[in-house]
Design an enzyme around this catalytic site. Structure first.
Site, PDB file in Angstrom:
ATOM      1  N   GLU A   1       3.632 -13.243 -26.813  1.00  0.00           N
ATOM      2  CA  GLU A   1       3.389 -14.323 -27.312  1.00  0.00           C
ATOM      3  C   GLU A   1       1.839 -14.788 -26.804  1.00  0.00           C
ATOM      4  OE1 GLU A   1       6.084 -17.198 -29.602  1.00  0.00           O
ATOM      5  OE2 GLU A   1       5.424 -18.203 -27.434  1.00  0.00           O
TER       6      GLU A   1
ATOM      7  N   GLU B   1       2.410 -23.124 -24.326  1.00  0.00           N
ATOM      8  CA  GLU B   1       1.871 -24.998 -24.945  1.00  0.00           C
ATOM      9  C   GLU B   1       3.017 -25.476 -22.783  1.00  0.00           C
ATOM     10  OE1 GLU B   1       4.350 -25.541 -28.465  1.00  0.00           O
ATOM     11  OE2 GLU B   1       2.453 -23.599 -29.100  1.00  0.00           O
TER      12      GLU B   1
ATOM     13  N   HIS C   1       6.413 -21.519 -21.662  1.00  0.00           N
ATOM     14  CA  HIS C   1       5.664 -21.316 -23.464  1.00  0.00           C
ATOM     15  C   HIS C   1       4.413 -21.156 -22.830  1.00  0.00           C
ATOM     16  CE1 HIS C   1       4.740 -22.020 -27.394  1.00  0.00           C
ATOM     17  NE2 HIS C   1       5.509 -21.064 -28.068  1.00  0.00           N
TER      18      HIS C   1
ATOM     19  N   ASN D   1      11.630 -20.861 -32.930  1.00  0.00           N
ATOM     20  CA  ASN D   1      11.023 -22.230 -31.850  1.00  0.00           C
ATOM     21  C   ASN D   1      10.819 -23.482 -33.015  1.00  0.00           C
ATOM     22  OD1 ASN D   1       9.869 -23.821 -30.039  1.00  0.00           O
ATOM     23  ND2 ASN D   1       8.826 -22.073 -29.657  1.00  0.00           N
TER      24      ASN D   1
ATOM     25  N   LYS E   1      10.142 -25.954 -31.850  1.00  0.00           N
ATOM     26  CA  LYS E   1       8.885 -27.098 -30.723  1.00  0.00           C
ATOM     27  C   LYS E   1       9.126 -28.714 -30.815  1.00  0.00           C
ATOM     28  CE  LYS E   1       5.262 -22.959 -31.356  1.00  0.00           C
ATOM     29  NZ  LYS E   1       4.192 -23.187 -31.195  1.00  0.00           N
TER      30      LYS E   1
ATOM     31  N   SER F   1       1.987 -16.733 -35.156  1.00  0.00           N
ATOM     32  CA  SER F   1       1.837 -16.860 -36.229  1.00  0.00           C
ATOM     33  C   SER F   1       2.506 -15.924 -37.604  1.00  0.00           C
ATOM     34  CB  SER F   1      -0.007 -17.030 -37.007  1.00  0.00           C
ATOM     35  OG  SER F   1      -0.427 -17.823 -36.247  1.00  0.00           O
TER      36      SER F   1
ATOM     37  N   GLY G   1       0.143 -20.561 -33.814  1.00  0.00           N
ATOM     38  CA  GLY G   1      -0.014 -21.937 -34.856  1.00  0.00           C
ATOM     39  C   GLY G   1      -1.679 -21.247 -35.308  1.00  0.00           C
TER      40      GLY G   1
HETATM   41  P1  13P Z   1       3.516 -20.038 -35.349  1.00  0.00           P
HETATM   42  O1  13P Z   1       4.255 -18.458 -35.023  1.00  0.00           O
HETATM   43  O2  13P Z   1       3.530 -21.551 -35.004  1.00  0.00           O
HETATM   44  O3  13P Z   1       2.208 -19.672 -34.707  1.00  0.00           O
HETATM   45  O4  13P Z   1       4.027 -20.412 -32.779  1.00  0.00           O
HETATM   46  C1  13P Z   1       4.772 -19.399 -32.381  1.00  0.00           C
HETATM   47  C2  13P Z   1       5.204 -20.227 -31.356  1.00  0.00           C
HETATM   48  O5  13P Z   1       5.020 -20.463 -30.301  1.00  0.00           O
HETATM   49  C3  13P Z   1       7.224 -19.376 -31.635  1.00  0.00           C
HETATM   50  O6  13P Z   1       7.567 -20.124 -30.002  1.00  0.00           O
END
Ligand code: 13P
Length: 250
Positions: A164, A97, A95, A9, A11, A209, A170
């Site tokens: 997640e 976010e 997601h 992903n 982003k 992560s 992150g």
């Molecule tokens: P990270 O791997 O940067 O923590 O992000 C995870 C994520 O949100 C994947 O959708």
């Protein structure tokens, strides 16, 4: 036996040129990888160029979001059939976010899931608790609500769940193997209640992560069928290490 899925992903990262360069560098690295499905989800603006360079590599293409209407006056939105037209096999919905910054509710997410599956897109439904919810002992209540509302009317053959935990995204902080197994086992049981034996087709990914160092441990947890990777998927070198932590070589 479920085929593991390792998904990138990206982003809001990478221009079209950066997307092309990544794929040119990355695709030869995976040509000998067996038994793992690999997916890249770039931003909308890179889908067409990604589709062009992924052709013939076996790597799947996904989008990070979709709108639930077929067409019409929805300025700025992208429909499921537009994603199909761009060469997408998958779309990520729900997601954290998007839940957090764009106020997506379980009802909206479920509409997106249904609309996407209707045109033949496989859906990765993201679920997970915040730190506050975990500390208040609400993790399983949150998962129960997000999963049950999210999967209403879903077709199991085109469904993937990504667990997640929001506090692990992150932050460099991963859930422990015990926390991951507990959450995945809980989700697996919920899927069995809804879909009976067809639940066994549904992969449950872990995200938060995941990196080259911890991938081996995470991907070998019993109920983990793959990973949804953010930061560590942006560079071919680190993404390939995560894939190799799971994939058998030909
Ligand atoms: P990270 O791997 O940067 O923590 O992000 C995870 C994520 O949100 C994947 O959708």
């Amino acid at each position: 036996m479920r085929t593991p899925l390792i998904a990138a992903n990206w982003k809001m990262n990478k221009t079209t040129e950066e997307t092309r360069d990544f794929i040119i560098q990355f695709s030869p690295m995976v040509k000998d990888i067996n038994n793992v499905e690999i997916l890249i989800a770039p931003p909308f603006t890179s889908l067409a160029v990604a589709a062009k360079y992924l052709k013939g590599t076996g790597i799947k293409l996904g989008a990070q979001n979709v709108f639930y209407e077929r067409s019409g006056a929805y300025t700025g939105e992208i429909s499921p059939s537009m994603l199909k037209d761009c060469g997408c096999d998958y779309v990520i919905v729900g997601h954290s976010e998007r839940r957090q910054y764009f106020h997506e509710t379980d009802a909206i997410i479920n509409k997106k899931l249904s609309a996407a599956q209707e045109v033949g897109l496989s859906v990765i439904l993201c679920v997970g608790e915040s730190l506050e919810q975990r500390e208040e002992g609400k993790t399983f209540d949150v998962l129960k609500t997000q999963v049950s509302r999210g999967i209403e009317g879903a077709q199991p053959a085109m469904l993937v769940i990504a667990y997640e935990p929001v506090w692990a995204i992150g932050t460099g902080r991963t859930a422990t193997p015990e926390q991951i197994q507990e959450a995945h086992g809980f989700i697996r049981n919920m899927l069995r209640e809804t879909f009976k034996e067809r639940a066994d087709e549904i992969r449950i990914l872990y995200g938060g992560s995941v990196n080259a160092e911890n991938a081996h441990t995470i991907l070998n947890i019993e109920d983990v069928d793959g990973a949804l990777v953010g930061g560590a998927s942006l560079k071919p070198d680190s993404f390939i290490k995560i894939i190799k932590a799971k994939g058998a070589m030909k």
